[in-house]
Design an enzyme around this catalytic site. Sequence first.
Site, short mmCIF file in Angstrom:
data_model
loop_
_atom_site.label_atom_id
_atom_site.label_comp_id
_atom_site.label_asym_id
_atom_site.label_seq_id
_atom_site.Cartn_x
_atom_site.Cartn_y
_atom_site.Cartn_z
CG HIS A 45 -1.79 -1.14 1.37
ND1 HIS A 45 -2.28 -1.59 2.59
CD2 HIS A 45 -2.31 -1.99 0.44
CE1 HIS A 45 -3.05 -2.63 2.40
NE2 HIS A 45 -3.09 -2.91 1.10
CE LYS A 93 2.62 3.70 5.28
NZ LYS A 93 2.25 2.81 4.20
CE1 TYR A 126 0.81 0.02 10.74
CE2 TYR A 126 1.18 1.89 9.34
CZ TYR A 126 0.41 0.83 9.73
OH TYR A 126 -0.80 0.59 9.08
CG ASP A 132 -4.59 -5.60 0.42
OD1 ASP A 132 -4.03 -5.86 1.50
OD2 ASP A 132 -5.04 -4.47 0.13
C1 LIG Z 1 -4.44 2.42 7.29
C2 LIG Z 1 -5.65 2.87 8.06
C3 LIG Z 1 -6.84 2.16 8.04
N1 LIG Z 1 -7.91 2.60 8.77
C4 LIG Z 1 -9.15 1.80 8.73
C5 LIG Z 1 -9.70 1.52 7.35
C6 LIG Z 1 -10.35 0.15 7.52
O1 LIG Z 1 -11.64 0.30 8.03
C7 LIG Z 1 -9.48 -0.55 8.57
C8 LIG Z 1 -8.46 -1.49 7.98
O2 LIG Z 1 -7.78 -0.79 6.96
P1 LIG Z 1 -6.86 -1.57 5.94
O3 LIG Z 1 -7.52 -2.85 5.50
O4 LIG Z 1 -6.44 -0.60 4.87
O5 LIG Z 1 -5.60 -1.93 6.87
P2 LIG Z 1 -4.21 -2.53 6.38
O6 LIG Z 1 -4.41 -3.54 5.30
O7 LIG Z 1 -3.46 -2.91 7.58
O8 LIG Z 1 -3.51 -1.26 5.71
C9 LIG Z 1 -2.17 -0.89 6.01
O9 LIG Z 1 -1.37 -1.85 5.38
C10 LIG Z 1 -0.02 -1.54 5.15
C11 LIG Z 1 0.84 -2.43 6.02
C12 LIG Z 1 0.40 -0.14 5.28
O10 LIG Z 1 1.59 0.17 5.23
C13 LIG Z 1 -0.59 0.93 5.43
O11 LIG Z 1 -0.31 1.66 6.62
C14 LIG Z 1 -2.00 0.51 5.46
O12 LIG Z 1 -2.50 0.56 4.13
O13 LIG Z 1 -8.82 0.52 9.27
C15 LIG Z 1 -7.87 3.74 9.54
O14 LIG Z 1 -8.86 4.11 10.19
N2 LIG Z 1 -6.69 4.46 9.57
C16 LIG Z 1 -5.59 4.08 8.87
O15 LIG Z 1 -4.54 4.77 8.95
#
Ligand SMILES: Cc1cn([C@H]2C[C@H](O)[C@@H](COP(=O)(O)OP(=O)(O)O[C@H]3O[C@H](C)C(=O)[C@H](O)[C@H]3O)O2)c(=O)[nH]c1=O
Length: 184
Positions: A62, A72, A132, A170
């Site tokens: 991402h 980060k 992070y 993803d």
């Molecule tokens: C990233 C983020 C997400 N959210 C909410 C959005 C969704 O409702 C839930 C899960 O989000 P997401 O599926 O995008 O989470 P990850 O797959 O862990 O995303 C992260 O994955 C990789 C490792 C990364 O480096 C990024 O920081 C980020 O994209 O948290 C938030 O409220 N705030 C945030 O900063």
Amino acid sequence: MTLTETKIEGCFIIEPKVIYDERGYFFESFNAKTFYKNTNAKVRFVQDNESFSSKGVLRGLHYQNGSYAQAKLVRVISGNVLDVAVDMRRNSPTYGHHVSVELSCTNKKQLFVPRGFAHGFIVLSDMAIFSYKCDNYYNKASEGGIIYNDKSLAIDWKLSEDQILISEKDLLLPSFENSNYEPY
Ligand SMILES: Cc1cn([C@H]2C[C@H](O)[C@@H](COP(=O)(O)OP(=O)(O)O[C@H]3O[C@H](C)C(=O)[C@H](O)[C@H]3O)O2)c(=O)[nH]c1=O
């Protein structure tokens, strides 16, 4: 604290000084003065994130586009992950190259990922708590990414395909060549 620049300029592996005694251990997980002195990074962290994932979970790759780009500083509080950062900066000599490093509660290593990178990790232990710092706020509308198994990147995620657990979102990410990356 020791900082080692990786083969990709601006991307650093950080190893904190851990102090052990009969009670357990202590280490400074972030020290602004040391961090800025050793990385010369012009970042001001504004948001801390934490996620919990089971073995095989792969989050990424991402990034946030344009002015919402995020640098980060990532680490693992519990468990063991392979952390990957892909250089998306078209004017970089390491454009399309990646760094991968095992981060764990045992090695206590951290990775500093500057703006302009796609980031992701896979959990190699039974579970992992991933923590992070980001230097820009979350902005859903600016989110982008690239598919984890992009052929041109050839990232070795260490686990077999049938062990990998990845979100529907993803799985729909584009290839590196077709990414929607916008420079910051
Ligand atoms: C990233 C983020 C997400 N959210 C909410 C959005 C969704 O409702 C839930 C899960 O989000 P997401 O599926 O995008 O989470 P990850 O797959 O862990 O995303 C992260 O994955 C990789 C490792 C990364 O480096 C990024 O920081 C980020 O994209 O948290 C938030 O409220 N705030 C945030 O900063």
